[in-house]
Enzyme design. Structure first.
Site, PDB file in Angstrom:
ATOM      1  N   ASP A 115       0.857  -1.200   0.000  1.00  0.00           N
ATOM      2  CA  ASP A 115       0.000   0.000   0.000  1.00  0.00           C
ATOM      3  C   ASP A 115       0.889   1.245   0.000  1.00  0.00           C
ATOM      4  O   ASP A 115       1.800   1.362   0.815  1.00  0.00           O
ATOM      5  CB  ASP A 115      -0.895  -0.018   1.247  1.00  0.00           C
ATOM      6  CG  ASP A 115      -1.983   1.050   1.203  1.00  0.00           C
ATOM      7  OD1 ASP A 115      -3.169   0.695   1.348  1.00  0.00           O
ATOM      8  OD2 ASP A 115      -1.649   2.242   1.049  1.00  0.00           O
ATOM      9  N   GLU A 160      -3.139   0.139  -3.805  1.00  0.00           N
ATOM     10  CA  GLU A 160      -2.855  -1.054  -3.002  1.00  0.00           C
ATOM     11  C   GLU A 160      -3.130  -2.336  -3.776  1.00  0.00           C
ATOM     12  O   GLU A 160      -3.943  -2.358  -4.703  1.00  0.00           O
ATOM     13  CB  GLU A 160      -3.668  -1.051  -1.712  1.00  0.00           C
ATOM     14  CG  GLU A 160      -5.151  -1.107  -1.920  1.00  0.00           C
ATOM     15  CD  GLU A 160      -5.891  -1.178  -0.585  1.00  0.00           C
ATOM     16  OE1 GLU A 160      -5.826  -2.225   0.077  1.00  0.00           O
ATOM     17  OE2 GLU A 160      -6.547  -0.183  -0.233  1.00  0.00           O
TER      18      GLU A 160
HETATM   19  P1  TTP Z   1      -5.481   5.078   1.381  1.00  0.00           P
HETATM   20  O1  TTP Z   1      -4.475   4.031   0.987  1.00  0.00           O
HETATM   21  O2  TTP Z   1      -6.589   4.686   2.278  1.00  0.00           O
HETATM   22  O3  TTP Z   1      -4.749   6.269   2.110  1.00  0.00           O
HETATM   23  P2  TTP Z   1      -3.386   6.995   1.760  1.00  0.00           P
HETATM   24  O4  TTP Z   1      -2.622   6.277   0.698  1.00  0.00           O
HETATM   25  O5  TTP Z   1      -3.708   8.450   1.477  1.00  0.00           O
HETATM   26  O6  TTP Z   1      -2.608   6.964   3.123  1.00  0.00           O
HETATM   27  P3  TTP Z   1      -1.958   5.718   3.855  1.00  0.00           P
HETATM   28  O7  TTP Z   1      -2.185   4.518   2.982  1.00  0.00           O
HETATM   29  O8  TTP Z   1      -0.501   6.053   4.000  1.00  0.00           O
HETATM   30  O9  TTP Z   1      -2.652   5.638   5.177  1.00  0.00           O
HETATM   31  O10 TTP Z   1      -6.140   5.727   0.100  1.00  0.00           O
HETATM   32  C1  TTP Z   1      -5.428   5.886  -1.127  1.00  0.00           C
HETATM   33  C2  TTP Z   1      -5.879   7.138  -1.836  1.00  0.00           C
HETATM   34  O11 TTP Z   1      -7.279   7.119  -2.066  1.00  0.00           O
HETATM   35  C3  TTP Z   1      -5.629   8.412  -1.048  1.00  0.00           C
HETATM   36  O12 TTP Z   1      -4.321   8.938  -1.225  1.00  0.00           O
HETATM   37  C4  TTP Z   1      -6.671   9.331  -1.546  1.00  0.00           C
HETATM   38  C5  TTP Z   1      -7.814   8.436  -1.952  1.00  0.00           C
HETATM   39  N1  TTP Z   1      -8.867   8.525  -0.917  1.00  0.00           N
HETATM   40  C6  TTP Z   1      -9.907   9.428  -1.111  1.00  0.00           C
HETATM   41  O13 TTP Z   1      -9.999  10.090  -2.143  1.00  0.00           O
HETATM   42  N2  TTP Z   1     -10.861   9.536  -0.122  1.00  0.00           N
HETATM   43  C7  TTP Z   1     -10.789   8.833   1.052  1.00  0.00           C
HETATM   44  O14 TTP Z   1     -11.652   8.973   1.927  1.00  0.00           O
HETATM   45  C8  TTP Z   1      -9.695   7.901   1.233  1.00  0.00           C
HETATM   46  C9  TTP Z   1      -9.567   7.088   2.486  1.00  0.00           C
HETATM   47  C10 TTP Z   1      -8.765   7.797   0.224  1.00  0.00           C
HETATM   48 MG    MG Z   2      -2.310   4.188   0.801  1.00  0.00          MG
END
Ligand code: TTP
Ligand code: MG
Length: 387
Positions: free
Chosen positions: A9, A105
Site C-alpha cells: 500500500d 494497493e
Molecule cells: P489510502 O491508501 O486509504 O490512504 P493513503 O494512501 O492516502 O494513506 P496511507 O495509505 O498512508 O494511510 O487511500 C489511497 C488514496 O485514495 C488516497 O491517497 C486518496 C484516496 N482517498 C480518497 O480520495 N478519499 C478517502 O476517503 C480515502 C480514504 C482515500
Molecule cells: Mg495508501
C-alpha cells in the site's frame, strides 16, 4: 501449504504523487482535496498534516482550522491514475498473481517463490526500493499467511514500513489491536461491538461463532474468523470486471423511501459512470439491502437489453427497492447497487431512439465534467445526497 501473501500500500498516495513531481512539497503538511474555502473533504493528508489531526474525509474547513499552515491542492486524478498503473506494472514484474484493491494497493501471492527469489522479506524490500526509485514515493508492505493479516500488517507498519507476521502468530499479532483496525469493521460496527464490551480484536475472536451469527448474521461470523487470523480468500488476479457495484452504510438506519431513493440514485450514477468509463454495458441490476439487524438480502432483475445509462440502472434499482420495502419493514443500515452480466457489445439500436440518445449524451457530458473537477462538481438535479 502455508501461503505467503503480501499487501502493498502506497503511503499518503495522492500527496506523495504531488511531492514526487514537486520536491518543494516534501516534508511539509500537504492536503489534497481542494481549497480550504471549498465545500469538499480531504482526500489525502501528508503524514506531517496528520500530526495535527487532519485525516481523509474531514471537511476542508475543519482541516484548515487544525492545520492552518498546510498547503492545499485541488488534486489531479489523471496523474494519480498514471502513477497507479506504473505501480501495478512494477508489481507485475514480480508475479502475475496480483489483486489490486484500489489505485494504491494490491495483494500479491508469492507462495513457492523462495527457491527462486530468496526470502520473501528480501523480495518485499526489492519491491519497496523499485517503487521508491521509479516513482519517487514510499510503500508499506505486510507479509502474512492470509490477506486480512497482511493488510493489517501493512497498515501497522506505515509509513515506509515492512512487517512480517510469521505463520502461527497471526492471532497473537491481531489480539491487542482495536476492532477498528480490522478491515470490515466501520464506525457503526465498532459502536455495536463496544456496547457488548468488545473493544479489541482478541475479544472479538473469542466470541462464539453462533453468537456472532445471531447478532450480525454471516457478516459477523466472517469478522470473527478474520479476528482469529483465519482468511482463506485467494488472491484473485486482475481480470476484466465481472460486475461493478457501489454501496454505502447509512449514517442512521432508515426506512424513509425518499432518502433511500436519493442515495440509490447517486450510487447508480457512480456505477453508470464506471461502466461507461470501461466501455461496458450491463444486462443485470442487483439491489442489496442490509437491515439494522444485519440480515442482508439481494434482488436482481435482467434488463430487456444491455445498458450503460444512469437512468435505466436507477429505475431498475428503484423498482427492486420498492418491492423490498413492501416485504420486510425494518430499518435499513446499508444499501447498494451492482450491475453484472457485462459486455462491450456494439451499442444497442435503441440508442437511435431520440430520448435514449439524449440521455446517453447527457451522461457522457457529466462524466467529462466530473473527470475534470471531481464527482461532486456537478449534480444532475436527480439527487441531493452525499455519502
Ligand atoms: P489510502 O491508501 O486509504 O490512504 P493513503 O494512501 O492516502 O494513506 P496511507 O495509505 O498512508 O494511510 O487511500 C489511497 C488514496 O485514495 C488516497 O491517497 C486518496 C484516496 N482517498 C480518497 O480520495 N478519499 C478517502 O476517503 C480515502 C480514504 C482515500
Ligand atoms: Mg495508501
Amino acid at each position: 501449504m502455508t501461503r505467503q501473501i503480501l499487501h502493498v500500500d502506497l503511503d499518503a498516495f495522492f500527496v506523495s504523487v504531488e511531492q514526487a513531481r514537486n520536491p518543494a512539497l516534501r516534508g511539509k503538511p500537504v492536503i489534497v482535496g481542494g481549497r480550504p474555502g471549498g465545500r469538499g473533504v480531504v482526500a489525502c493528508a501528508s503524514y506531517e498534516a496528520r500530526k495535527f489531526g487532519v485525516h481523509a474525509a474531514m471537511p476542508l474547513g475543519a482541516a484548515h482550522r487544525r492545520c492552518p499552515g498546510a498547503i492545499f491542492l485541488p488534486g489531479d486524478f489523471h496523474t494519480y491514475r498514471e502513477y497507479s498503473s506504473r505501480f501495478m506494472e512494477i508489481l507485475a514484474d514480480f508475479t502475475p498473481d496480483i489483486e489490486p484493491g484500489g489505485l494504491d494497493e494490491a495483494y500479491l501471492d508469492l507462495t513457492g517463490f523462495e527457491p527462486l527469489y530468496g526470502p520473501v522479506r528480501e523480495t518485499a524490500l526489492r519491491i519497496k526500493s523499485r517503487i521508491r526509485n521509479e516513482l519517487g514515493i514510499t510503500a508499506s508492505i505486510g507479509i502474512a499467511s492470509c490477506k486480512i493479516v497482511a493488510k493489517v500488517a501493512s497498515d501497522r507498519s506505515k509509513p515506509n514500513g515492512l512487517l512480517e507476521v510469521p505463520p502461527g502468530t497471526e492471532r497473537g499479532f491481531l489480539a491487542p489491536l482495536s476492532v477498528r483496525d480490522l478491515p470490515g469493521v466501520g464506525q457503526r460496527t465498532e459502536k455495536e461491538l463496544k456496547r457488548i464490551g468488545v473493544v479489541t480484536i482478541g475479544q472479538l475472536a473469542a466470541l462464539p461463532p453462533a453468537f456472532l451469527r445471531q447478532k450480525f448474521g454471516s457478516y459477523g461470523e466472517m469478522l470473527g474468523r478474520y479476528a482469529a487470523g483465519m482468511d482463506d480468500r485467494p488472491v484473485q488476479a486482475y481480470g476484466p470486471a465481472k460486475s461493478i457495484g457501489r454501496e454505502v452504510t447509512l449514517d442512521e438506519d432508515t426506512l424513509d423511501e425518499g432518502s433511500l431513493r436519493a442515495i440509490l440514485r447517486r450510487l447508480a450514477e457512480k456505477v453508470g459512470a464506471e461502466l461507461r468509463h470501461e466501455g461496458n454495458q450491463a444486462r443485470t441490476v442487483t439491489l442489496k439491502v442490509r437491515y439494522a439487524d444485519f440480515e442482508t438480502i439481494t434482488r436482481s432483475r435482467t434488463l430487456p437489453a444491455a445498458s450503460d445509462g444512469d437512468q435505466e440502472i436507477y429505475d431498475t434499482g428503484a423498482v427492486l427497492l420498492e418491492k423490498t420495502l413492501k416485504g420486510r419493514r425494518y430499518p435499513i443500515r446499508l444499501i447498494g447497487i451492482r450491475v453484472s452480466n457485462l459486455g462491450s457489445l456494439a451499442r444497442q439500436l435503441s440508442l437511435w431512439d431520440d430520448r435514449a440518445r439524449r440521455t446517453a449524451y447527457l451522461d457522457r457530458a457529466i462524466d467529462e465534467i466530473r473527470r475534470k473537477y471531481g464527482f461532486d462538481a456537478i449534480g444532475t438535479g436527480r439527487n441531493h445526497t452525499r455519502e
